[in-house]
Design a protein around this motif. Structure first.
Motif, PDB file in Angstrom:
ATOM      1  N   ASP A  73       8.749   9.055   6.811  1.00 58.38           N
ATOM      2  CA  ASP A  73       8.589  10.648   6.374  1.00 58.38           C
ATOM      3  C   ASP A  73       8.132  10.929   4.732  1.00 58.38           C
ATOM      4  O   ASP A  73       8.590  11.971   4.684  1.00 58.38           O
ATOM      5  CB  ASP A  73      10.548  11.029   6.491  1.00 58.38           C
ATOM      6  N   ASP A  74       7.699  10.432   4.626  1.00 60.45           N
ATOM      7  CA  ASP A  74       6.995   9.679   2.995  1.00 60.45           C
ATOM      8  C   ASP A  74       5.327  10.003   3.494  1.00 60.45           C
ATOM      9  O   ASP A  74       5.177   9.101   3.792  1.00 60.45           O
ATOM     10  CB  ASP A  74       7.019   9.326   2.267  1.00 60.45           C
ATOM     11  N   THR A  75       4.555  10.660   3.114  1.00 62.93           N
ATOM     12  CA  THR A  75       3.117  11.382   3.428  1.00 62.93           C
ATOM     13  C   THR A  75       2.787  10.771   1.271  1.00 62.93           C
ATOM     14  O   THR A  75       2.986  11.395   0.852  1.00 62.93           O
ATOM     15  CB  THR A  75       2.317  12.636   3.202  1.00 62.93           C
ATOM     16  N   GLY A  76       2.358   9.200   1.529  1.00 62.74           N
ATOM     17  CA  GLY A  76       1.712   8.989   0.837  1.00 62.74           C
ATOM     18  C   GLY A  76      -0.187   8.542   0.240  1.00 62.74           C
ATOM     19  O   GLY A  76      -0.716   7.652   1.170  1.00 62.74           O
ATOM     20  N   ILE A  77      -0.633   9.482  -0.398  1.00 61.06           N
ATOM     21  CA  ILE A  77      -1.634   8.367  -0.118  1.00 61.06           C
ATOM     22  C   ILE A  77      -2.102   8.141  -2.108  1.00 61.06           C
ATOM     23  O   ILE A  77      -1.388   9.295  -3.047  1.00 61.06           O
ATOM     24  CB  ILE A  77      -2.794   9.443  -0.458  1.00 61.06           C
TER      25      ILE A  77
ATOM     26  N   ASN B 186       0.395  -5.074   6.441  1.00 60.82           N
ATOM     27  CA  ASN B 186       1.941  -4.369   6.992  1.00 60.82           C
ATOM     28  C   ASN B 186       2.298  -4.148   5.442  1.00 60.82           C
ATOM     29  O   ASN B 186       3.177  -4.361   4.938  1.00 60.82           O
ATOM     30  CB  ASN B 186       2.171  -5.816   6.727  1.00 60.82           C
ATOM     31  N   HIS B 187       3.517  -3.198   6.503  1.00 61.20           N
ATOM     32  CA  HIS B 187       3.761  -2.117   5.644  1.00 61.20           C
ATOM     33  C   HIS B 187       5.375  -2.518   4.328  1.00 61.20           C
ATOM     34  O   HIS B 187       5.469  -2.619   3.700  1.00 61.20           O
ATOM     35  CB  HIS B 187       5.101  -1.625   5.896  1.00 61.20           C
ATOM     36  N   ILE B 188       6.439  -4.025   5.062  1.00 54.94           N
ATOM     37  CA  ILE B 188       6.735  -4.552   4.057  1.00 54.94           C
ATOM     38  C   ILE B 188       5.945  -5.569   3.253  1.00 54.94           C
ATOM     39  O   ILE B 188       6.380  -5.302   2.760  1.00 54.94           O
ATOM     40  CB  ILE B 188       7.838  -5.432   4.806  1.00 54.94           C
ATOM     41  N   GLU B 189       4.500  -6.055   3.497  1.00 53.79           N
ATOM     42  CA  GLU B 189       4.282  -6.977   3.010  1.00 53.79           C
ATOM     43  C   GLU B 189       4.177  -6.006   1.310  1.00 53.79           C
ATOM     44  O   GLU B 189       4.306  -6.198   0.042  1.00 53.79           O
ATOM     45  CB  GLU B 189       2.950  -7.557   3.078  1.00 53.79           C
ATOM     46  N   ALA B 190       3.839  -4.772   1.969  1.00 56.38           N
ATOM     47  CA  ALA B 190       3.189  -3.872   0.752  1.00 56.38           C
ATOM     48  C   ALA B 190       4.211  -3.770  -0.678  1.00 56.38           C
ATOM     49  O   ALA B 190       4.334  -3.881  -1.036  1.00 56.38           O
ATOM     50  CB  ALA B 190       2.426  -2.397   1.586  1.00 56.38           C
TER      51      ALA B 190
ATOM     52  N   ASP C 205       8.358   5.010   0.002  1.00 57.72           N
ATOM     53  CA  ASP C 205       6.889   4.758   0.511  1.00 57.72           C
ATOM     54  C   ASP C 205       6.437   5.763  -0.083  1.00 57.72           C
ATOM     55  O   ASP C 205       6.591   6.456  -0.542  1.00 57.72           O
ATOM     56  CB  ASP C 205       7.258   5.178   1.644  1.00 57.72           C
ATOM     57  N   ASN C 206       5.187   4.616  -0.858  1.00 61.53           N
ATOM     58  CA  ASN C 206       4.284   5.115  -1.445  1.00 61.53           C
ATOM     59  C   ASN C 206       2.937   4.813  -1.397  1.00 61.53           C
ATOM     60  O   ASN C 206       2.420   3.581  -0.191  1.00 61.53           O
ATOM     61  CB  ASN C 206       4.561   5.140  -3.194  1.00 61.53           C
ATOM     62  N   GLY C 207       1.613   5.099  -1.897  1.00 52.22           N
ATOM     63  CA  GLY C 207       0.088   5.571  -1.183  1.00 52.22           C
ATOM     64  C   GLY C 207      -0.073   3.847  -2.369  1.00 52.22           C
ATOM     65  O   GLY C 207      -0.754   2.979  -1.965  1.00 52.22           O
TER      66      GLY C 207
END
Ligand code: KG4
Ligand code: ZN
Length: 332
Positions: free
Chosen positions: A11-15, A117-121, A304-306
């Motif tokens: 639910d976070d848009t991160g760029i 991969n989101h978890i690796e990030a 969560d973030n870009g």
């Protein structure tokens, strides 16, 4: 090298725009610009993320988010060397928005694109503080969607030792907060309430704490809170303190057990729940006792973030993950 990181898995848009410079002492990551558009107001009344509403919000916010990200820097689209985007795990409708947006940019700007991969990030977010990871490392990834203990023998080399069998740790914070009539996201609300209580006289279960594996289970904890609140009127700060401590006890116990058995030199804490002050402090104390390095991202980079997507994209750039943009798919 300049990387544009795009995150829309939940639910976070991160760029973000991150500059990567290999130096004699290792790779240095510099955050040039980081924009996060939160959807808290939209999901608050439901006490959790509604996937289709999340996708609709990403669609609305992603372009303004990109514009804001570029406004803060001199960097132009032509200066971008690589576009990194989350391809999973996450909510499919949300992931689709980010991946399609990234593919469109890659086509328009004629830039390479890499799936992350989101978890690796979440784990690699630690490198934004320019911290070195000594291997082997144990990573505890605790977010709204995941609770995993991972043995890391190098960047890119992971073995999942255990994970939750039902709710994630963050989900437990969120659901208990909802039961107690607190706001969303529940983690920060629970810890705010917990701070008001010196000592809790409530006793909650520590699920699976003595099991001889690295798996977790948090749904029983939520049910225990439900029954206790149904039976009698509970003191909210007291219940919040005990819930937080029950979650922390299980997380720390399993992490330290894994660290000892795997002879870890580093323990990494990451994911949204890693923003929890008590968890950070208590795990830090245990790491000192065991004489292992403790690494945790700054609080604003736990959720969560870009930027974390850009960092993971850097390490994936030379792998088979780099696709002709038409081939990039979610879930790979
Ligand atoms: O990593 P994240 O932003 O999104 C997912 O990938 O799921 O994590 C969000 C989760 C939510 O469940 C939220 O309640 C939790 O992180 N969280 C916290 C705190 N801040 C965020 N949990 C406990 N204490 C906090 N201070
Ligand atoms: Zn996350």
């Amino acid at each position: 090298m300049i990387i544009l990181g795009i995150e829309t898995s939940c639910d976070d848009t991160g760029i973000a725009i991150v500059e990567v410079a290999p130096t004699k002492v290792g790779v240095v990551f510099d955050i040039l610009s980081n924009t996060i558009s939160s959807q808290i107001k939209v999901h608050q009344k439901y006490g959790g993320v509604v996937p289709n509403l999340a996708a609709r919000e990403h669609l609305k916010n992603i372009e303004p988010c990109l514009k804001t990200t570029f406004k803060q820097v001199k960097t132009k689209p032509k200066d971008i060397d690589l576009i990194a985007v989350t391809i999973g795990p996450g909510l499919i409708p949300s992931l689709l928005i980010g991946v399609h947006f990234a593919k469109t940019l890659a086509y328009k700007w004629q830039k390479p694109i890499v799936g992350v991969n989101h978890i690796e990030a979440h784990i690699l977010a630690i490198l934004l503080k320019n911290k070195k990871i000594k291997f082997p490392a144990i990573a505890l990834v605790v977010s709204g969607g995941h609770t995993q203990l991972i043995l890391m023998s190098d960047i890119g080399k992971y073995k999942i030792l255990g994970e939750t069998r039902d709710d994630a740790a963050g989900e437990c914070f969120d659901k208990v907060a909802k039961l107690l009539g607190l706001g969303y996201p529940g983690g920060p609300e629970i810890s705010k309430q917990a701070e008001k209580c010196k000592k809790s006289n409530i006793d909650l279960t520590r699920p699976m704490i003595n099991h001889k594996n690295y798996d977790f289970s948090f749904s029983g904890l939520k049910t225990a809170v439900l029954y206790k609140t149904k039976k009698q009127k509970v003191n909210i700060p007291e219940m919040a303190k005990e819930t937080q401590q029950a979650i922390i006890d299980v997380l720390i116990s399993k992490t330290m057990k894994a660290a000892k058995e795997c002879k870890a030199k580093t323990i990494i804490l990451s994911g949204g729940v890693a923003a929890n002050e008590e968890l950070r402090n208590q795990l830090n104390v245990k790491c000192k006792l065991l004489n292992v390095n403790f690494l945790v991202p700054t609080k604003n980079l736990c959720t969560d973030n870009g930027t974390m997507i850009a960092v993971a994209g850097y390490f994936n750039k030379s792998t088979k993950n780099v696709k002709a943009n038409a081939n990039l798919r979610i879930g790979q």
